[in-house]
Motif scaffolding. Structure first.
Motif, PDB file in Angstrom:
ATOM      1  N   PHE A 150       0.844  -1.011   0.212  1.00 27.29           N
ATOM      2  CA  PHE A 150      -0.042   0.063  -0.074  1.00 27.29           C
ATOM      3  C   PHE A 150       0.814   1.365  -0.003  1.00 27.29           C
ATOM      4  CE2 PHE A 150      -1.712   3.019   3.078  1.00 27.29           C
ATOM      5  CZ  PHE A 150      -2.277   3.816   2.343  1.00 27.29           C
ATOM      6  N   VAL A 151       2.027   1.234   1.030  1.00 24.51           N
ATOM      7  CA  VAL A 151       2.943   2.588   0.828  1.00 24.51           C
ATOM      8  C   VAL A 151       3.500   2.542  -0.511  1.00 24.51           C
ATOM      9  CG1 VAL A 151       4.695   3.523   2.239  1.00 24.51           C
ATOM     10  CG2 VAL A 151       2.869   2.523   3.360  1.00 24.51           C
ATOM     11  N   VAL A 152       4.012   1.737  -0.969  1.00 25.57           N
ATOM     12  CA  VAL A 152       4.866   1.754  -2.146  1.00 25.57           C
ATOM     13  C   VAL A 152       3.979   2.192  -3.348  1.00 25.57           C
ATOM     14  CG1 VAL A 152       6.009   0.262  -4.043  1.00 25.57           C
ATOM     15  CG2 VAL A 152       6.532  -0.092  -1.405  1.00 25.57           C
ATOM     16  N   PHE A 153       2.777   1.595  -3.405  1.00 28.59           N
ATOM     17  CA  PHE A 153       2.078   2.038  -4.518  1.00 28.59           C
ATOM     18  C   PHE A 153       1.411   3.698  -4.323  1.00 28.59           C
ATOM     19  CE2 PHE A 153       1.644  -2.375  -5.743  1.00 28.59           C
ATOM     20  CZ  PHE A 153       2.110  -2.147  -7.364  1.00 28.59           C
ATOM     21  N   VAL A 154       1.172   4.015  -3.061  1.00 30.41           N
ATOM     22  CA  VAL A 154       0.808   5.268  -2.708  1.00 30.41           C
ATOM     23  C   VAL A 154       2.125   6.187  -3.372  1.00 30.41           C
ATOM     24  CG1 VAL A 154       0.413   7.373  -0.892  1.00 30.41           C
ATOM     25  CG2 VAL A 154      -0.893   4.845  -0.985  1.00 30.41           C
ATOM     26  N   TYR A 155       3.246   5.786  -3.083  1.00 31.87           N
ATOM     27  CA  TYR A 155       4.449   6.840  -3.578  1.00 31.87           C
ATOM     28  C   TYR A 155       5.163   6.091  -4.719  1.00 31.87           C
ATOM     29  CZ  TYR A 155       3.345   9.205   0.898  1.00 31.87           C
ATOM     30  OH  TYR A 155       2.917   9.611   2.008  1.00 31.87           O
ATOM     31  N   ARG A 156       4.380   5.580  -5.515  1.00 29.22           N
ATOM     32  CA  ARG A 156       4.949   4.752  -6.408  1.00 29.22           C
ATOM     33  C   ARG A 156       5.860   5.510  -7.472  1.00 29.22           C
ATOM     34  NH1 ARG A 156       7.638   2.343  -9.462  1.00 29.22           N
ATOM     35  NH2 ARG A 156       7.362   0.432 -10.796  1.00 29.22           N
ATOM     36  N   ARG A 157       5.583   6.801  -7.817  1.00 29.28           N
ATOM     37  CA  ARG A 157       6.054   7.555  -8.612  1.00 29.28           C
ATOM     38  C   ARG A 157       7.409   8.095  -8.105  1.00 29.28           C
ATOM     39  NH1 ARG A 157       5.196   9.740 -13.753  1.00 29.28           N
ATOM     40  NH2 ARG A 157       3.271   9.019 -13.449  1.00 29.28           N
ATOM     41  N   GLN A 158       7.569   8.447  -6.638  1.00 26.07           N
ATOM     42  CA  GLN A 158       8.486   8.970  -6.199  1.00 26.07           C
ATOM     43  C   GLN A 158       9.519   7.562  -5.803  1.00 26.07           C
ATOM     44  OE1 GLN A 158       5.343   9.547  -5.378  1.00 26.07           O
ATOM     45  NE2 GLN A 158       5.214  11.558  -4.456  1.00 26.07           N
ATOM     46  N   VAL A 159       8.925   6.464  -5.828  1.00 32.56           N
ATOM     47  CA  VAL A 159       9.872   5.240  -5.620  1.00 32.56           C
ATOM     48  C   VAL A 159      10.592   5.114  -6.825  1.00 32.56           C
ATOM     49  CG1 VAL A 159       9.721   2.727  -5.397  1.00 32.56           C
ATOM     50  CG2 VAL A 159       8.306   4.235  -3.840  1.00 32.56           C
ATOM     51  N   GLN A 160      10.060   5.229  -8.103  1.00 32.82           N
ATOM     52  CA  GLN A 160      10.971   5.013  -9.416  1.00 32.82           C
ATOM     53  C   GLN A 160      11.753   5.964  -9.562  1.00 32.82           C
ATOM     54  OE1 GLN A 160       9.693   2.343 -11.382  1.00 32.82           O
ATOM     55  NE2 GLN A 160      11.307   2.898 -12.563  1.00 32.82           N
ATOM     56  N   ASN A 161      11.419   7.346  -9.145  1.00 32.58           N
ATOM     57  CA  ASN A 161      12.530   8.238  -9.048  1.00 32.58           C
ATOM     58  C   ASN A 161      13.496   8.232  -8.127  1.00 32.58           C
ATOM     59  OD1 ASN A 161      11.243   9.211 -11.447  1.00 32.58           O
ATOM     60  ND2 ASN A 161       9.775  10.379 -10.118  1.00 32.58           N
ATOM     61  N   LEU A 162      13.544   7.263  -7.385  1.00 31.22           N
ATOM     62  CA  LEU A 162      14.733   7.289  -6.310  1.00 31.22           C
ATOM     63  C   LEU A 162      16.202   7.358  -7.081  1.00 31.22           C
ATOM     64  CD1 LEU A 162      13.444   4.652  -3.967  1.00 31.22           C
ATOM     65  CD2 LEU A 162      13.832   7.072  -3.406  1.00 31.22           C
ATOM     66  N   HIS A 163      17.172   7.701  -6.528  1.00 35.46           N
ATOM     67  CA  HIS A 163      18.431   7.896  -7.119  1.00 35.46           C
ATOM     68  C   HIS A 163      18.919   6.686  -6.885  1.00 35.46           C
ATOM     69  CE1 HIS A 163      17.915  12.153  -7.875  1.00 35.46           C
ATOM     70  NE2 HIS A 163      18.058  12.302  -6.705  1.00 35.46           N
ATOM     71  N   SER A 164      18.778   5.748  -6.085  1.00 36.82           N
ATOM     72  CA  SER A 164      19.342   4.474  -5.689  1.00 36.82           C
ATOM     73  C   SER A 164      18.615   3.374  -6.475  1.00 36.82           C
ATOM     74  CB  SER A 164      19.639   4.294  -4.211  1.00 36.82           C
ATOM     75  OG  SER A 164      19.845   2.905  -4.139  1.00 36.82           O
ATOM     76  N   GLU A 165      19.093   2.610  -7.565  1.00 37.68           N
ATOM     77  CA  GLU A 165      18.366   1.771  -8.290  1.00 37.68           C
ATOM     78  C   GLU A 165      18.219   0.430  -7.315  1.00 37.68           C
ATOM     79  OE1 GLU A 165      18.603  -0.681 -12.338  1.00 37.68           O
ATOM     80  OE2 GLU A 165      20.011   0.680 -12.026  1.00 37.68           O
ATOM     81  N   ILE A 166      19.026   0.227  -6.492  1.00 42.49           N
ATOM     82  CA  ILE A 166      19.096  -0.869  -5.682  1.00 42.49           C
ATOM     83  C   ILE A 166      17.793  -0.588  -4.482  1.00 42.49           C
ATOM     84  CG2 ILE A 166      20.782   0.080  -3.932  1.00 42.49           C
ATOM     85  CD1 ILE A 166      20.102  -3.654  -4.715  1.00 42.49           C
ATOM     86  N   LEU A 167      17.728   0.402  -4.097  1.00 42.86           N
ATOM     87  CA  LEU A 167      16.555   0.890  -3.019  1.00 42.86           C
ATOM     88  C   LEU A 167      15.272   0.733  -3.904  1.00 42.86           C
ATOM     89  CD1 LEU A 167      15.669   1.588  -0.166  1.00 42.86           C
ATOM     90  CD2 LEU A 167      15.848   4.088  -1.045  1.00 42.86           C
ATOM     91  N   LEU A 168      15.272   0.782  -4.937  1.00 42.90           N
ATOM     92  CA  LEU A 168      13.921   0.609  -6.021  1.00 42.90           C
ATOM     93  C   LEU A 168      13.702  -1.088  -5.897  1.00 42.90           C
ATOM     94  CD1 LEU A 168      11.764   1.432  -8.028  1.00 42.90           C
ATOM     95  CD2 LEU A 168      13.702   1.255  -9.839  1.00 42.90           C
ATOM     96  N   HIS A 169      14.779  -1.710  -6.514  1.00 42.56           N
ATOM     97  CA  HIS A 169      14.561  -2.979  -6.339  1.00 42.56           C
ATOM     98  C   HIS A 169      14.239  -3.716  -4.982  1.00 42.56           C
ATOM     99  CE1 HIS A 169      15.443  -3.765 -10.481  1.00 42.56           C
ATOM    100  NE2 HIS A 169      16.629  -2.853 -10.503  1.00 42.56           N
ATOM    101  N   VAL A 170      14.717  -3.047  -4.023  1.00 45.10           N
ATOM    102  CA  VAL A 170      14.501  -3.672  -2.620  1.00 45.10           C
ATOM    103  C   VAL A 170      12.926  -3.387  -2.197  1.00 45.10           C
ATOM    104  CG1 VAL A 170      14.832  -3.458  -0.052  1.00 45.10           C
ATOM    105  CG2 VAL A 170      16.500  -3.490  -1.837  1.00 45.10           C
ATOM    106  N   LEU A 171      12.359  -2.039  -2.540  1.00 44.12           N
ATOM    107  CA  LEU A 171      11.140  -1.808  -2.204  1.00 44.12           C
ATOM    108  C   LEU A 171      10.021  -2.476  -3.050  1.00 44.12           C
ATOM    109  CD1 LEU A 171      11.652   1.974  -1.789  1.00 44.12           C
ATOM    110  CD2 LEU A 171      11.035   0.553  -0.135  1.00 44.12           C
TER     111      LEU A 171
END
Length: 306
Positions: free
Chosen positions: A88-109
């Protein structure tokens, strides 16, 4: 002859137009930031609803049987709540998650809830395996140890993949991560068929002399079929995702595919299983600790209805 040829050509032209129109519709939605945000918010709301249902069931179960601590069913409900809240939290902030500077953090989330979902439903396999072997008067001492060891190995391998991805984010590492998820999903599907199927056949051989026992037989069959199907679909989709960029789920511009995928492999299965296993044990029943009420008619329910 000429008239027939003209009809065929007209039909072919109409089909080609419809295909182009359908393709255009699909791309219009995928490329629209408004549609992307709406679809991801819709997924967030669905995950939120499932998380609330799991939490309510957990609280009701605890109020009904508070004296037995964390039974198997309570752990199952709690993990459902945690996994769906995370999504729920990830999809609420899905665009911000995609724009994270750390690609590894994107994959973890994006990948960590999938591991949590696997652990949550592996608990069902463990529970069924314990019932099956106890009914056959066989030892179950190694089952929980095997459960913990397999889960620890899965998390360890995924963490190693993440670390390699962090140090050297090359495409082959991302490919290996997706194939690993596909393999783990197939392994989980086999586990459901093996132990859910065995328990179903064993229960089917028993005399069905009460409504409670008939209901338990149906529950085992339904949950086995649902979980087997969702893990097989996840396996297939992860395979396509690994080799076909058009099936990539880690990007924003595939919202329709993401909607279909998460509905089929997590939201619908979780909702159905929570509904099937919704029944609480009776308040005045004496619960047998080793047979926690994971199935609606097991534990105290079974002792009263059997």
């Amino acid at each position: 002859m000429g008239r027939s040829l003209g009809v065929v050509q007209s039909a072919a032209a109409a089909i080609a137009y419809n295909l182009r129109y359908s393709s255009s519709w699909w791309h219009d939605i995928n490329d629209s930031p408004l549609w992307q945000d709406q679809i991801f918010r819709g997924l967030a709301m669905l995950y939120h609803l499932v998380a609330v249902v799991a939490l309510v069931q957990l609280l009701l179960l605890h109020l009904r049987v508070p004296y037995y601590g964390w039974t198997t069913q309570k752990v199952f409900q709690f993990l459902n709540f945690v996994v769906n809240t995370f999504r729920f939290v990830v999809f609420v902030y899905r665009r911000q998650v995609q724009n994270l500077h750390s690609e590894i953090l994107l994959h973890v989330l994006l990948d960590l809830p999938s591991l949590g979902f696997l652990t949550t439903y592996a608990i069902l396999v463990l529970f069924w395996a314990e019932i099956y072997y106890k009914a056959r008067n066989e030892s179950t001492h190694g089952l929980r140890l095997s459960f913990y060891a397999i889960n620890a190995a899965v998390y360890l391998v995924q963490i190693i993949i993440w670390l390699i991805m962090w140090r050297n984010p090359i495409p082959v590492v991302v490919l290996s991560s997706k194939l690993f998820f596909a393999g783990v999903s197939l392994f989980a599907a086999v586990g459901f068929v093996m132990y859910g199927g065995r328990l179903f056949l064993m229960l089917k051989r028993f005399p069905v002399e009460s409504r409670g026992r008939r209901k338990k037989l149906r529950e085992v069959g339904y949950v086995t079929a649902i979980c087997f199907t969702c893990f097989v679909v996840r396996c297939v989709m992860m395979g396509f995702c690994a080799f076909d960029k058009a099936a990539d789920l880690d990007v924003l511009n595939h919202p329709v595919l993401s909607l279909v995928y998460y509905l089929l492999v997590e939201i619908f299965p979780s909702s159905l299983v929570l509904f099937i296993l919704r029944k609480l044990p009776r308040r005045n029943s004496a619960m047998i600790p080793q047979f926690q009420p994971l199935l609606a008619s097991s534990g105290p329910e079974e002792s009263n209805q059997g």
